[in-house]
Design a protein around this motif. Structure first.
Motif, PDB file in Angstrom:
ATOM      1  N   ARG A 195       0.742  -1.270   0.031  1.00  0.00           N
ATOM      2  CA  ARG A 195      -0.092   0.030   0.008  1.00  0.00           C
ATOM      3  C   ARG A 195       0.936   1.165   0.014  1.00  0.00           C
ATOM      4  NH1 ARG A 195      -3.198  -2.409   4.407  1.00  0.00           N
ATOM      5  NH2 ARG A 195      -1.905  -1.171   5.694  1.00  0.00           N
ATOM      6  N   ALA A 196       2.046   1.192   0.362  1.00  0.00           N
ATOM      7  CA  ALA A 196       3.166   2.475   0.323  1.00  0.00           C
ATOM      8  C   ALA A 196       3.077   2.907  -0.957  1.00  0.00           C
ATOM      9  CB  ALA A 196       4.319   2.176   0.903  1.00  0.00           C
ATOM     10  N   GLY A 207       7.624   1.172  -8.857  1.00  0.00           N
ATOM     11  CA  GLY A 207       8.072  -0.254  -9.123  1.00  0.00           C
ATOM     12  C   GLY A 207       9.533  -0.525  -8.738  1.00  0.00           C
ATOM     13  N   PRO A 208      10.442   0.041  -9.080  1.00  0.00           N
ATOM     14  CA  PRO A 208      11.790  -0.009  -8.282  1.00  0.00           C
ATOM     15  C   PRO A 208      11.839   0.016  -7.116  1.00  0.00           C
ATOM     16  CG  PRO A 208      11.929   1.314 -10.268  1.00  0.00           C
ATOM     17  CD  PRO A 208      10.499   1.106 -10.070  1.00  0.00           C
ATOM     18  N   LEU A 209      11.329   1.051  -6.375  1.00  0.00           N
ATOM     19  CA  LEU A 209      11.434   1.171  -4.941  1.00  0.00           C
ATOM     20  C   LEU A 209      10.396  -0.007  -4.125  1.00  0.00           C
ATOM     21  CD1 LEU A 209      10.897   5.390  -4.778  1.00  0.00           C
ATOM     22  CD2 LEU A 209      12.707   3.832  -3.941  1.00  0.00           C
ATOM     23  N   ARG A 210       9.371  -0.130  -4.533  1.00  0.00           N
ATOM     24  CA  ARG A 210       8.499  -1.498  -4.090  1.00  0.00           C
ATOM     25  C   ARG A 210       9.570  -2.527  -4.078  1.00  0.00           C
ATOM     26  NH1 ARG A 210       3.961  -0.924  -2.760  1.00  0.00           N
ATOM     27  NH2 ARG A 210       3.394   0.538  -4.396  1.00  0.00           N
ATOM     28  N   ALA A 226       6.406  -0.300  12.016  1.00  0.00           N
ATOM     29  CA  ALA A 226       6.247   1.105  12.612  1.00  0.00           C
ATOM     30  C   ALA A 226       6.849   2.343  11.533  1.00  0.00           C
ATOM     31  CB  ALA A 226       6.913   1.181  13.879  1.00  0.00           C
ATOM     32  N   VAL A 227       7.843   1.941  10.894  1.00  0.00           N
ATOM     33  CA  VAL A 227       8.447   2.873   9.823  1.00  0.00           C
ATOM     34  C   VAL A 227       7.537   3.203   8.683  1.00  0.00           C
ATOM     35  CG1 VAL A 227      10.276   2.937   7.980  1.00  0.00           C
ATOM     36  CG2 VAL A 227      10.837   2.608  10.260  1.00  0.00           C
ATOM     37  N   LEU A 228       6.838   1.784   8.208  1.00  0.00           N
ATOM     38  CA  LEU A 228       5.905   2.156   7.217  1.00  0.00           C
ATOM     39  C   LEU A 228       4.729   2.928   7.446  1.00  0.00           C
ATOM     40  CD1 LEU A 228       6.309  -1.458   5.648  1.00  0.00           C
ATOM     41  CD2 LEU A 228       6.384   0.670   4.339  1.00  0.00           C
ATOM     42  N   GLU A 229       4.142   2.753   8.523  1.00  0.00           N
ATOM     43  CA  GLU A 229       2.978   3.622   9.181  1.00  0.00           C
ATOM     44  C   GLU A 229       3.307   4.938   9.394  1.00  0.00           C
ATOM     45  OE1 GLU A 229       2.145   1.043  12.693  1.00  0.00           O
ATOM     46  OE2 GLU A 229       0.768  -0.164  11.674  1.00  0.00           O
ATOM     47  N   ALA A 230       4.589   5.326  10.140  1.00  0.00           N
ATOM     48  CA  ALA A 230       4.995   6.740  10.110  1.00  0.00           C
ATOM     49  C   ALA A 230       5.155   7.505   8.698  1.00  0.00           C
ATOM     50  CB  ALA A 230       6.332   6.815  10.891  1.00  0.00           C
TER      51      ALA A 230
END
Length: 176
Positions: free
Chosen positions: A15-16, A101-104, A139-143
């Motif tokens: 989802r990011a 794409g590349p970042l995911r 927590a990093v992804l949520e922040a």
């Protein structure tokens, strides 16, 4: 406290947005980088700034400079469990392109590598170091989902996780 699973972590990665993905991968690299280059803890600071800006050109430049600064670091002769190789793979895998794409793909690989590194230093397969890393990644992804304002929290979590990992590695080296 809710239990973190690899599935819920993967859902957060799925989802990011670009900024969240870049922060997730960078945080994993940042936590593990001291195992590769303990004296270069601040080399990723400009990359974090590029994440905050969300600017592809700034990102590419900061990533390029970090790669140059970290070229050739890490002692493969004392590479216990392949940790140096794994951390180097995270570094070399950083995409220069600021695109979903590349970042995911990179964030997903970094997540798996960071969890594997932490598992190597745990006494048991489902030990506290691995579990803590899984919680930190979530927590990093949520922040990061809160945009630039959440990046300070993401970086703080990364710094804290790096200290924990360094302490464990140091303690293990003293008792070996």
């Amino acid at each position: 406290m809710t239990s973190v699973t690899s599935t819920s972590l993967q859902e957060l990665i799925d989802r990011a947005d670009e900024r969240g993905l870049a922060a997730a991968g960078l945080a994993c690299l940042d936590r593990c980088l001291p195992l590769l280059a303990p004296e270069r803890a601040d080399v990723l600071r400009p990359v974090w700034a590029a994440v905050a800006r969300g600017d592809g050109d700034v990102w590419a430049e900061a990533v390029g400079k970090a790669r140059v600064e970290l070229a050739g670091v890490g002692d493969e002769e004392t590479d216990a469990g392949g940790v140096v190789t794994m951390v180097r793979a995270m570094l070399h895998g950083v995409p220069a392109e600021w695109a979903e794409g590349p970042l995911r793909e990179w964030a997903g690989r970094c997540s798996g590598i960071a969890l594997a590194v932490h598992r190597l230093y745990d006494a048991t397969e489902a030990g506290p170091l691995h579990a803590g890393e899984l919680r930190r990644q979530q927590a990093v992804l949520e922040a990061a989902a809160h945009g630039p304002t959440g990046l300070r929290r993401a970086r703080d979590l990364s710094t804290e996780g790096g200290r924990v990992l360094r302490a464990v590695v140091s303690r293990r080296a003293r008792t070996a």
